[in-house]
Design a protein around this motif. Structure first.
Motif, short mmCIF file in Angstrom:
data_model
loop_
_atom_site.label_atom_id
_atom_site.label_comp_id
_atom_site.label_asym_id
_atom_site.label_seq_id
_atom_site.Cartn_x
_atom_site.Cartn_y
_atom_site.Cartn_z
N ALA A 303 -62.69 -26.17 -25.13
CA ALA A 303 -61.65 -25.21 -24.76
C ALA A 303 -61.66 -23.99 -25.67
O ALA A 303 -61.51 -22.85 -25.21
CB ALA A 303 -60.28 -25.89 -24.80
N ALA A 304 -61.84 -24.22 -26.97
CA ALA A 304 -61.81 -23.11 -27.92
C ALA A 304 -63.03 -22.22 -27.80
O ALA A 304 -62.94 -21.00 -27.96
CB ALA A 304 -61.69 -23.65 -29.34
N LEU A 305 -64.18 -22.82 -27.52
CA LEU A 305 -65.38 -22.00 -27.33
C LEU A 305 -65.26 -21.13 -26.10
O LEU A 305 -65.70 -19.96 -26.09
CB LEU A 305 -66.61 -22.90 -27.22
N GLU A 306 -64.67 -21.66 -25.05
CA GLU A 306 -64.54 -20.90 -23.80
C GLU A 306 -63.57 -19.74 -23.95
O GLU A 306 -63.85 -18.62 -23.50
CB GLU A 306 -64.08 -21.82 -22.67
N ARG A 307 -62.44 -20.00 -24.59
CA ARG A 307 -61.41 -18.96 -24.65
C ARG A 307 -61.54 -18.05 -25.87
O ARG A 307 -61.22 -16.86 -25.78
CB ARG A 307 -60.02 -19.60 -24.64
N TYR A 308 -62.00 -18.59 -26.98
CA TYR A 308 -62.01 -17.84 -28.23
C TYR A 308 -63.41 -17.69 -28.80
O TYR A 308 -63.61 -17.73 -30.02
CB TYR A 308 -61.08 -18.51 -29.25
N GLY A 309 -64.37 -17.50 -27.92
CA GLY A 309 -65.74 -17.29 -28.36
C GLY A 309 -65.95 -15.89 -28.91
O GLY A 309 -65.27 -14.93 -28.53
#
Length: 326
Positions: A303-309
């Motif tokens: 989730a973090a890679l997708e939104r906060y990449g």
């Protein structure tokens, strides 16, 4: 593009300076708040140059990024130019309103010459932005890698100055979790906070520990990832980058369902709730089931890679900066 900005928020700036521009950061002899210079605990590229105020006036600056109200005056003094008039400028607001949510007017509220950028939609919603043109560019971070081992049956909290900031950062909530699992607090002032609570509240020293002396962000990431779960207990904040870092480390996270955390943390990443007792119960499950904790951590990382990449973050900023420089 040559961008002037102050080193105000180390984690955020570390991500921003990974872009394709040249970055100038003021440095003063004491490396105080108005002249911190290059980071010494984060890894910054060679495209970041620290310069004393006297040398800035000779530089061809294309744009200035303001992050605090008084920086506009510093630009006038040090460069002899007026932000928004003879030097393109943008104002980056890192924080949520701290005095009066919903009614607190932003310092740029009565102006339209300098775009106002918020780092979360929550911030844009809760500040009174007046007639200032606003946009939101959500956080992005340098991926620390999936370092999670969860080998220690302990929970981690990362927060600076918990003793001074108190309830705002949920310092009073840490003790709620001690019957379930020992808690390690990381960040500036963590050791002093823990020592004070152990001495005044009679807490067992083996179940509450503080770590303030880790020299690099990389070292802190490694230590955090050894703990079974991450606790995000801040009641009122923009969106702690340490939460995003923990998620990208593949740690399961237990977060208060407040401010922007509601959008950042999916339920499968651990738990998110305003019921602290529910979070404690979930922590007990993660302590008893390491494989469940690992699965939650993988969901958190995805989730973090997708939104906060980092790629999306830098691309969003380039769109805004290119438009301002024309």
């Amino acid at each position: 593009m040559r961008i002037l900005l102050w080193h105000v928020h180390g984690s955020w700036t570390t991500a921003f300076v990974q872009g394709s521009h040249d970055y100038l950061v003021p440095v003063l002899p004491d490396r105080g708040p108005d002249g911190v210079g290059r980071a010494r605990t984060w890894d910054w590229p060679a495209s970041v140059t620290e310069l004393p105020p006297a040398a800035l006036r000779e530089q061809d600056v294309d744009l200035v990024m303001l992050q605090r109200p008084h920086e506009e005056d510093l630009v006038r003094q040090w460069l002899g130019r007026r932000p928004g008039t003879d030097l393109p400028a943008v104002y980056l607001e890192h924080n949520s309103p701290d005095a009066a949510p919903c009614t607190q007017r932003h310092v740029l509220a009565d102006r339209s010459d300098i775009p106002l950028v918020h780092v979360t939609h929550f911030n844009e919603l809760f500040w009174d932005n007046g007639r200032a043109p606003t946009t939101v560019i959500e956080h992005g971070i340098v991926d620390p890698g999936a370092r999670y081992t969860g080998e220690l049956d302990r929970a981690a909290v990362a927060v600076n100055e918990p003793g001074r900031r108190g309830r705002i950062v949920g310092a009073d909530l840490v003790e709620t979790f001690l019957p379930v699992a020992p808690v390690d607090v990381f960040g500036m002032g963590a050791q002093e906070f823990v020592a004070s609570r152990v001495a005044t509240a009679g807490l067992p020293a083996d179940r509450l520990a503080g770590y303030s002396g880790i020299e690099t962000q990389d070292g802190m990431h490694t230590e955090l990832a050894r703990r079974r779960a991450y606790l995000h207990l801040t009641r009122w904040t923009s969106l702690g980058l340490s939460l995003i870092e923990a998620m990208q480390l593949a740690m399961p996270v237990l977060a208060l369902a407040t401010t922007e955390a509601i959008a950042a943390v999916p339920p499968g990443a651990g738990a998110i709730s305003t019921d602290v007792r529910q979070l404690a119960r979930r922590l007990a499950e993660l302590m008893a089931e390491p494989e469940l904790a690992r699965a939650c951590g993988q969901a958190a990382r995805a989730a973090a890679l997708e939104r906060y990449g980092l790629k999306r973050f830098l691309a969003d900023w380039d769109v805004l900066l290119d438009g301002l420089a024309r």
